[in-house]
Design an enzyme around this catalytic site. Structure first.
Site, short mmCIF file in Angstrom:
data_model
loop_
_atom_site.label_atom_id
_atom_site.label_comp_id
_atom_site.label_asym_id
_atom_site.label_seq_id
_atom_site.Cartn_x
_atom_site.Cartn_y
_atom_site.Cartn_z
N LYS A 9 41.53 37.51 30.04
CA LYS A 9 41.77 37.81 31.46
C LYS A 9 43.19 38.34 31.68
O LYS A 9 43.41 39.36 32.35
CB LYS A 9 41.52 36.55 32.29
CG LYS A 9 41.90 36.67 33.75
CD LYS A 9 41.07 37.68 34.51
CE LYS A 9 41.68 37.97 35.87
NZ LYS A 9 40.93 38.96 36.62
N CYS A 27 46.91 39.26 42.05
CA CYS A 27 46.68 39.08 40.61
C CYS A 27 47.70 39.76 39.71
O CYS A 27 48.33 39.08 38.90
CB CYS A 27 45.27 39.55 40.26
SG CYS A 27 44.01 38.46 40.96
#
Ligand SMILES: NC(=O)c1ccc[n+]([C@@H]2O[C@H](COP(=O)([O-])OP(=O)(O)OC[C@H]3O[C@@H](n4cnc5c(N)ncnc54)[C@H](O)[C@@H]3O)[C@@H](O)[C@H]2O)c1
Length: 472
Positions: A239, A295
């Site tokens: 990720k 993010c």
């Protein structure tokens, strides 16, 4: 429950689960898969509603009373296209419930997904996993039988192992496995991303956990979404690696845009020229004011720290963080320079405040340093964003005038700065902008306007990376 959560410092309300179903259909509880989703934010709410739509019974647990009150009222506490309908349909079908009673939600489920925030820890850039750890401990205490505990939150390598320890300590007799299932959805197209993912990554050592997750993801498997089974550590790192790679790509094209301005080249042609090479790909090659959002900034910073901690520093990620920070904080200077070296006493219209279009998310949005710096330097700001103004009011300096629409914002402005490329801004008529503005300077930080049309309307147009000395 007394877990502290962002936006929900204390929860006084009595724990309970609601079903807002108008006319719930009877569920085949014997065969359906049941999950609890801890955290009802951008990821928890979207993925909870999507899982429900795929036939899973989902109980979303949220500690923020304001979010729960909105949901109880049939309102969606975040802006995400299509989510209102998806939630309403699945609530009505009896597959989706919301509440703050974690124990009730977790009892008897096949899996518990943890989708709470992992913001940057103050001071050192590491991801703050305290909300994840707290949720894991609560889940351990609440388990009534075997369940897979899955981190959907983006967490540093080693968090899954740490969760195992925390849970084992809280519940020595507990029957559970831990898995990592990072989420790759993008705000603004979150439902499509979840329902038709490029891939699903599942990291776990346990075959039993894999089997449960296979059942949960079966509908996506049937549409041939690639499902990658890996170790916990691999999934966790994948990720961060994905987000950091994309952030690096954006940063690369931003640097190329600066170079294009110096040498008189056009960054869009460069982007197309390199992006058509299948090894490079065309996405994430749009120049702009620097990446923001919930993010990329925090994940690049966290990966940088993880890599340093493990003795394998990533100079590329470190450079990405530094170059992007400098770009975001330098954008106001670019506007001021174009305005002749001073913005004092001038009125600046700012179009677009959220970190990207189709979301109300203001976290780390480039608009924040831009507006703050321009205001500090004595500019009067007239701002407009189609959905982000409620959150923006908490993050922008006092004195900003929030306007009814784009034309209202530019009325009387000396300078127009386009920060976020909402579609509705593409259709603004240059002649009307010229008519309403007091000045003529247009700073298009996303290259959405046509430089020739702007020039024809008598506006002084500056884009990003479209060649020095020429229009745009
Ligand atoms: N936002 C995105 O686009 C995105 C995409 C992929 C991954 N992620 C990752 O997913 C995670 C969640 O991100 P987000 O944007 O949804 O955050 P968010 O802040 O929108 O949502 C988190 C929610 O969890 C709630 N919460 C915290 N502790 C809780 C607890 N113990 N019980 C119940 N609820 C609790 C908070 O009140 C909040 O509503 C982060 O790790 C993020 O990095 C986010």
């Amino acid at each position: 429950m007394n877990v502290k959560a962002p936006g929900a410092p204390h929860l006084a309300a009595k724990p309970r689960m609601w079903s807002f179903a108008a006319g719930s259909v009877a569920l085949d509880r014997k065969h359906s898969v049941r999950i609890a989703m801890i955290g009802g934010g951008y990821v928890g709410l979207v993925s909870g509603a999507c899982f429900a739509d795929l036939g899973v019974e989902v109980a979303v647990v949220e500690v923020d009373p304001a979010k729960l009150a909105a949901l109880a009222d049939g309102r969606i506490p975040i802006y995400e296209p299509g989510l209102d309908r998806l939630v309403a349909d699945n609530v009505a079908a009896g597959r989706l419930t919301f509440g703050n009673d974690l124990a009730a939600a977790v009892a008897g489920v096949d899996a518990v997904f943890i989708a709470v925030g992992t913001p940057t820890r103050r001071g050192d850039g590491h991801a703050d996993v305290s909300y994840v750890n707290a949720a894991a401990e609560q889940v351990a205490k609440a388990l009534t039988g075997y369940a897979v505990v899955v981190t959907k939150s983006t967490v540093p390598v080693g968090t899954g192992r740490r969760i195992e320890e925390i849970m084992r300590r809280a519940r020595p007799d507990g029957e559970f496995d831990v898995a990592s299932n990072p989420e790759f959805l993008r705000e603004g197209s979150a439902i499509g991303d979840f329902m038709r993912p490029d891939r699903v990554v599942i990291g776990t050592d346990s075959e039993r956990a894999r089997e449960v997750l296979r059942r949960i993801y079966r509908p996506l498997y049937l549409i041939e979404a690639p499902i990658l089974f890996t170790s916990l550590e691999t999934a966790e790192l994948t990720k961060y690696a994905a987000n950091s790679f994309l952030a690096m790509k954006v940063t690369f094209i931003n640097e190329m845009a600066d170079l294009c301005e110096r040498v008189g080249a056009d960054v869009h042609d460069v982007a197309r020229g390199i992006g058509l090479d299948g090894r490079i790909g065309r996405k994430f090659l749009h120049p702009g004011p620097g990446f923001g959002g919930s993010c990329f900034p925090k994940d690049t910073l966290a990966l940088m720290r993880i890599a340093q901690d493990w003795g394998a520093p990533s100079r590329l990620v470190e450079a990405t963080v530094a170059v992007n920070d400098a770009r975001k904080s330098g954008m106001a200077a670019r506007v001021i320079a174009a305005a002749g070296g001073s913005i004092h006493g001038k009125t600046v219209a700012v179009l677009g405040l959220t970190f990207k279009p189709e979301t109300d998310d203001m976290r780390d949005a480039p608009s924040v340093p831009i507006v703050s710096r321009l205001a500090e330097q004595g500019a009067a700001i007239r701002a407009f964003d189609p959905v982000g103004m409620t959150h923006a009011k908490d993050m922008l300096p006092d004195g900003v005038t929030f306007c009814a629409d784009a034309y209202d914002a530019v009325t009387g402005a000396d300078v127009l700065v386009l920060v976020t490329e909402w579609n509705e801004f593409r259709a603004l008529a240059p002649a009307r902008l010229r008519e309403l503005m007091r000045g003529t300077l247009v700073m298009d930080l996303r290259n959405v306007f046509d430089p020739a049309a702007m020039a024809a309307a008598g506006l002084e147009y500056h884009g990003i990376g479209r060649g020095a000395g020429r229009a745009g």
